[in-house]
Design an enzyme around this catalytic site. Structure first.
Site, PDB file in Angstrom:
ATOM      1  N   GLN C 128       0.835  -1.199   0.000  1.00 26.85           N
ATOM      2  CA  GLN C 128       0.000   0.000   0.000  1.00 26.85           C
ATOM      3  C   GLN C 128       0.864   1.241   0.000  1.00 26.85           C
ATOM      4  OE1 GLN C 128      -2.389  -1.000   3.581  1.00 26.85           O
ATOM      5  NE2 GLN C 128      -3.841   0.435   2.764  1.00 26.85           N
ATOM      6  N   GLY C 129       0.466   2.237  -0.799  1.00 22.66           N
ATOM      7  CA  GLY C 129       1.191   3.516  -0.755  1.00 22.66           C
ATOM      8  C   GLY C 129       0.271   4.604  -0.259  1.00 22.66           C
ATOM      9  N   SER C 131       0.526   6.372   3.576  1.00 21.47           N
ATOM     10  CA  SER C 131       1.135   7.346   4.493  1.00 21.47           C
ATOM     11  C   SER C 131       2.313   8.074   3.875  1.00 21.47           C
ATOM     12  CB  SER C 131       1.625   6.640   5.756  1.00 21.47           C
ATOM     13  OG  SER C 131       0.559   6.123   6.486  1.00 21.47           O
ATOM     14  N   GLU C 246      -8.774  -3.416   6.319  1.00 26.81           N
ATOM     15  CA  GLU C 246      -7.491  -3.580   7.016  1.00 26.81           C
ATOM     16  C   GLU C 246      -7.688  -3.805   8.507  1.00 26.81           C
ATOM     17  OE1 GLU C 246      -4.731  -0.346   6.565  1.00 26.81           O
ATOM     18  OE2 GLU C 246      -3.072  -1.565   7.314  1.00 26.81           O
TER      19      GLU C 246
END
Lengths: 386, 360, 393
Positions: C128-129, C131, C246
């Protein structure tokens, strides 16, 4: 780092210890005479105008004040010792407590000469009792939002509004109150507030009891319906009352009464459990004693700071925050350790009576004098977080 | 696993909620302490009329033959309303004991009356020091006993020898002489101190064997935990609503994270309690060998969590929380009594003790 | 209500146990422990494939995507049994539990067909990109931008806490596509192949000594406009959906807590106090503490089952996942802290105890990450109080 919250250790002087001895002797006599119970069955301070007067006669009220005003020019640490002994023994100090602890000091700092001459000697004599007029129904934690107003009239002020949680308004002679005398400005919502001494015998003041959850009459709602008070009721500067009241609150937060409320219960608990207790019990009591001793050192340290002329706002908040939660912990532990015992339900089990009273009062400790949440905000500000 | 209620059970919940809201308004709860009544009669009759007093009673005896989960739902709603009715002792524990241990005549004598709301029962549970002689004379002391004052029947659970217990039913005419009022801080219920010195009653025909004792223990612990859970839910709701409405510093106090996080932690604790309470209730009817441990564990969690939530409700309300002007104090007082009235505060170490015993 | 396995569930559970007994062997563990970096990922990729072939990997997914159309409860059985068998961390969980479920709900048909099956069997590893260094909890204010140029988007910016990015095939990127809209209304999500030119991945060292996450720098990275997932400027909804999945995904930690309880008991029973007098399990405060976390571990398992039943099986879970996540991750941390506390009282001159200490040390340090990842505990409390209790923002 912009914060510096230190608790410098204090060693009490010989004079303090001598004084402690004198106070203990006096209290022992009072116990013998039945004025103070041998075995307290209630937490908190009881109210006795006679006892307050006798303390005044002994010269133990107004301890730090100039002799010119009936005081004894003693030190903050000496006063601490006197206070500690009175509380630890369950002496009935309620009547004079507020006047001696905060109303008097406010007058000493901000009052006029005439006010100092009028009230301080009588407070020091244990003959003149005050209550606190701050909170209102819509202004608890947010004190600055208070609405009870004092309008200027010829020769004085007219008071309209309601104060709440005023403990002992039904028995005190005077109220030291904060009223709004001018609208707040948008830059400073704390401006426009002024401090006044209100003579509670003035006509038009209605005092309504508000029972606490223990069924006791301590709190009141005080209603002012156009009550007129003279000019010389104003304490200090007009519209500058917030700063004066803040100083007052600091006095209210800093003393050993903020962690000693359930001390008797701890003492009785240890006595009841006895020397043959299991390791688990000893560990639990040990943990309580660790906190007790630490709180005492911190509290002494705050008294030392007052003595040095400092304003230990954050330190006092820390001591109250920890201390009041400690006060609540004692009944919880006591209940766990005592309620399983076979003698718990006996008729004459006075430690149970004390425990049950402590359980009832427990919620008040972290609310009165500034809730835990408000105190943590003060501490956070002291850490530079706000 | 299917860890949810059925539609029927959800409907029962809805129905109980409405019934209790009508029949047990807060004004009556506040007044109960002064009323001198043994319990709230109107609510009791309404519960009877809707069939809820017969939850554990067979239809043949006028009951509705539901189960422990349904009884738990009723208890939860009653607890939330701070209702003063002897539901757990009468409609649950006593009904179950009489139904399982009584002979036909005993069942016919008492069960229909319970279902119809005509009698109330208090339970004097197992006590090490209580005893019963061969000719049925009972010696023993029990305190506090919920709803003992003014109860029509007292059920005493006594040592019957050989690992079994006996259950003896004592009638009201004796009851008053044996029961002393035990005033407590909880004004929403009446408690008694029961002293029996040679009083005789009628023994239920079958003995209460160890499995039966475990079932009774589970019923009382899980039932009490469910009632407590209802109280905690209402206390949390009360604090939440106040936090939305009370304005200080120009904003609702519920916008401050100190309050938000305290209430969030309450919800997490309450949801955990809910999981273990419902597991315990389910186990009583469906996994009896696990039920007692699940139930005492649920009660242990309730003892801790419920008092904390009720106490924090006072904290959120500030000064007014410490008065009798608002109702927060009632939840704390009730939680304190709940911790001790169904046995001393439970200890979660039972959970570990069992596992250690299995491993040994 | 039924709090034990149905016959079908029991049969399935037996099957899972048997399969794990045969495949998650001691040899397997040794092989796993001996590998690092890309080799370990390939080993785990194979494992994911095996789980998939055995019908264990994605049971609750629709069969059109490689699932078995099974109820969610069967997935829970798989997670429970994996936890009981001490299965190693599931590297493919990001794709399987977060990205694929989102794609199945919100992506175009061609995206679903392309990517979802390859996630299920381990052919593709995803990261995941989200933060950024200046935008963690306050995610919607992020500044990595994706600017349209013809039929492409050009990406510039920096991401952080990107787990497995250094070994993954794809990144699900959240970037700003509209500077003028309010922050959370100007974001879009994209599928970014990590082999694309201009992407620079640098590992970050974690406090547990591992390097599972990274900083990713995007320097004029060009991706096809077809890489957009969901609507242009509608990326916040995609991101929130992924976060809902999540949180539920992280909550399987609750199953692991039961195993931790057993380990704590074993630790306390086997370990003597330093003065040699007693076993730790005989100390009242040790029993007290272990019992309490044991009860909470039981609650965590019950919570997972109870909350799973709240929604129909294939819907997006709701804010109740914050309750699960907060409870399970804090419990996990508490239990590890308790383990260190126990070992700290033990006799460390004993080599066996020292070995145990090292192993617990690592696990303890790892536990800190779980109360931060997927939304910190403080954020969870905000979510709970605002979305579940309705408190004002």
């Amino acid at each position: 780092m912009s914060w510096d919250v230190r608790f410098t250790p204090i060693v009490l002087s010989e004079r303090c210890e001598t004084l402690r001895g004198e106070v203990r002797d006096f209290l022992a006599q009072q116990r013998k005479a039945g004025i103070i119970p041998e075995v307290p069955t209630r937490v908190g301070m009881d109210y006795s105008a006679d006892f307050s007067r006798s303390l005044g006669e002994r010269g133990w009220l107004g301890w730090r004040w100039p002799k010119a005003y009936g005081g004894h020019e003693g030190t903050a640490l000496e006063r601490y010792v006197i206070t500690e002994e009175l509380l630890a023994t369950g002496a009935p100090v309620r009547a004079h407590w507020v006047a001696d602890r905060q109303s008097g000091p406010v007058l000493l700092t901000f009052g006029s000469e005439a006010q100092k001459q009028n009230y301080l000697p009588r407070i020091a004599a244990g003959e003149c009792f005050f209550c606190i007029g701050l909170s209102e129904p819509d202004s608890g934690s947010d004190l600055a939002s208070l609405r009870c107003r004092a309008e200027k009239i010829d020769g004085g002020f007219r008071i309209t509004g309601t104060k709440l949680w005023t403990s002992n308004a039904h028995r005190a002679h005077y109220m030291l109150a904060l009223f709004r005398t001018a609208p707040a400005t948008s830059e400073n919502r704390r401006s426009g507030l002024s401090q006044f001494i209100v003579d509670l015998s003035t006509p038009g003041i209605e005092v309504r009891p508000v029972l606490n959850l223990a069924g006791e009459h301590d709190f009141n709602e005080v209603h002012f319906d156009g009550v007129e008070i003279p000019d010389d009721s104003l304490v200090g500067a007009l519209n500058k009352g917030w700063g004066q009241a803040s100083a007052e609150l600091a006095y209210e937060r800093s003393g050993p009464e903020r962690w000693l409320s359930t001390y008797h219960l701890l003492a009785r608990l240890v006595e009841t459990l006895g020397p043959d207790s299991s390791e688990d019990i000893r560990r639990q009591i040990g943990e309580l004693l660790v906190d007790l001793v630490t709180l005492r050192q911190m509290s002494l340290s705050v008294a030392g700071m007052l003595e040095a002329g400092k304003e230990p706002t954050v330190q006092a908040a820390v001591v109250k925050e920890i201390g009041t939660r400690f006060e609540q912990r004692i009944p919880r532990v006591a209940h766990q350790l005592l309620s399983a015992r076979s003698d718990y339900d006996d008729q004459d089990n006075t430690v149970r009576d004390l425990l049950e009273h402590a359980i009832l009062w427990s919620p008040a400790f972290t609310i009165r004098g500034g809730t835990t949440e408000i105190l943590r905000g003060i501490i956070a500000r002291g850490l530079g977080l706000r | 696993m299917q860890f949810s209620f059925t539609e029927d059970q959800e409907m029962i919940r809805q129905s109980v909620v409405e019934l209790v809201a009508r029949a047990c308004p807060i004004s009556e709860v506040r007044a109960f302490g002064q009323s001198g009544a043994a319990y709230s009669d109107r609510l009791w009759q309404d519960l009877a009329g809707a069939g809820f007093l017969g939850a554990l009673i067979p239809e043949a005896h006028g009951g509705s033959e539901l189960g422990m989960l349904e009884a738990g739902i009723v208890l939860e709603v009653l607890g939330g309303a701070l209702a003063s009715v002897p539901y757990l002792s009468t409609a649950v524990a006593a009904a179950d004991l009489i139904g399982r241990l009584g002979n036909d005549a005993q069942k016919a004598q008492w069960l229909p009356k319970i279902a119809a709301g005509q009698i109330s029962v208090a339970i004097a549970g197992w006590s090490e020091s209580a005893s019963v002689s061969n000719d049925g004379q009972i010696q023993g002391n029990w305190a506090p006993v919920a709803h003992a004052a003014g109860a029509d029947l007292l059920l005493a659970v006594l040592n019957g020898g050989g690992g079994n217990a006996q259950v003896v039913v004592l009638e009201n005419s004796n009851a008053d002489a044996m029961v002393e009022e035990f005033p407590t801080m909880d004004s929403t219920r009446r408690f008694g101190a029961v002293e029996l010195a040679g009083t005789a009653g009628e023994r239920l025909e079958k003995p209460l064997d160890p499995a039966g004792r475990a079932r009774l223990g589970a019923i009382l612990s899980a039932g009490a935990a469910s009632e407590m859970m209802g109280g905690a839910t209402c206390a949390m709701d009360m604090a939440t609503n106040y936090a939305k409405e009370r304005i200080q510093f120009g904003r609702p106090i519920g916008t401050f994270q100190a309050i938000k996080h305290m209430l969030a932690d309450q919800l997490v604790a309450l949801e955990g309690l809910r999981s273990i309470v419902w597991c315990a209730l389910w186990s009583i009817d469906h996994a009896p060998e696990e039920a007692l441990l699940a139930a005492v564990t649920a009660k242990a969690v309730a003892d801790k969590v419920v008092l904390q939530i009720a106490s924090e409700n006072i904290q959120v309300h500030g000064g007014s929380g410490f008065t009798t002007d608002i109702d927060a104090h009632l939840y704390v007082k009730r939680a304190q009594l709940d911790r001790i009235v169904w046995g001393p505060p439970s200890h979660h170490t039972d959970f570990l003790e069992q596992r250690l015993a299995e491993l040994a | 209500m039924r709090l034990r396995d149905s016959i079908e569930e029991a049969t399935f559970r037996d099957y899972v146990r048997t399969w794990l007994g045969e495949n998650l062997t001691e040899q397997w563990r040794q092989d796993y422990a001996s590998l690092e970096g890309r080799e370990r990922i390939d080993f785990l990729r194979k494992w994911q494939g095996q789980l998939y072939e055995a019908g264990l990997a994605v049971r609750s997914w629709p069969s059109s995507y490689g699932g078995k159309d099974a109820p969610l409860t069967e997935d829970l059985i798989v997670f429970e049994e994996l936890a009981k068998h001490d299965a190693p961390p599931d590297v493919f969980r990001i794709g399987v539990r977060i990205i694929a479920p989102m794609l199945m709900k919100l992506a175009r048909a061609d995206q679903r067909e392309n990517y979802v099956p390859r996630i299920a069997d381990g052919r593709d590893l995803w990261s995941q990109g989200f933060s950024e260094p200046a935008f963690g909890s306050d995610l919607s204010a992020l500044t990595t931008r994706a600017v349209r140029q013809g039929d492409k988007f050009v990406i510039n910016g920096q991401k952080v806490w990107n787990t497995y990015g250094h070994l993954a095939d794809y990144c699900l990127l959240l970037a700003r596509t509209n500077q003028d809209a309010p922050p959370h209304k100007g974001l879009s999500t994209f599928v970014v192949p990590l082999s694309t030119k201009g992407i620079d991945i640098r590992p970050l060292r974690q406090m547990n000594g591992q390097q599972d996450f990274n900083e990713i720098f995007f320097d004029d990275v060009e991706i096809d406009e077809e890489a957009l997932v969901g609507e242009l400027d509608g990326g916040w909804k995609v991101a929130m959906t992924m976060l809902d999945f999540e949180r539920r995904g992280i909550s399987v930690l609750g199953f692991g807590c039961r195993g931790l309880y057993e380990k704590l008991i074993a630790l306390a029973r086997a370990t003597r106090t330093r003065d040699g007098d007693q076993y730790l399990i005989d100390l009242p405060d040790v029993r007290e503490n272990i019992a309490w976390v044991g009860v909470q571990a039981r609650i965590a398992v019950l919570n997972n089952h109870r909350f799973a039943a709240m929604h129909s099986d294939n819907s997006v879970p709701g804010p109740e996942t914050s309750v699960q996540k907060l409870h399970a991750t804090e419990l996990n941390k508490t239990m590890h802290a308790l383990a260190l506390d126990l070992i700290g009282r033990a006799d460390l001159t004993n080599p066996q105890v020292r070995k145990s200490f090292s192993s617990w040390e690592r696990e303890y340090l790892t536990s800190f990450g779980m109360t931060i990842a997927g939304g910190t505990s403080q954020i969870q409390r905000n979510i709970i109080s605002e979305r579940l209790l309705g408190l004002p923002r």
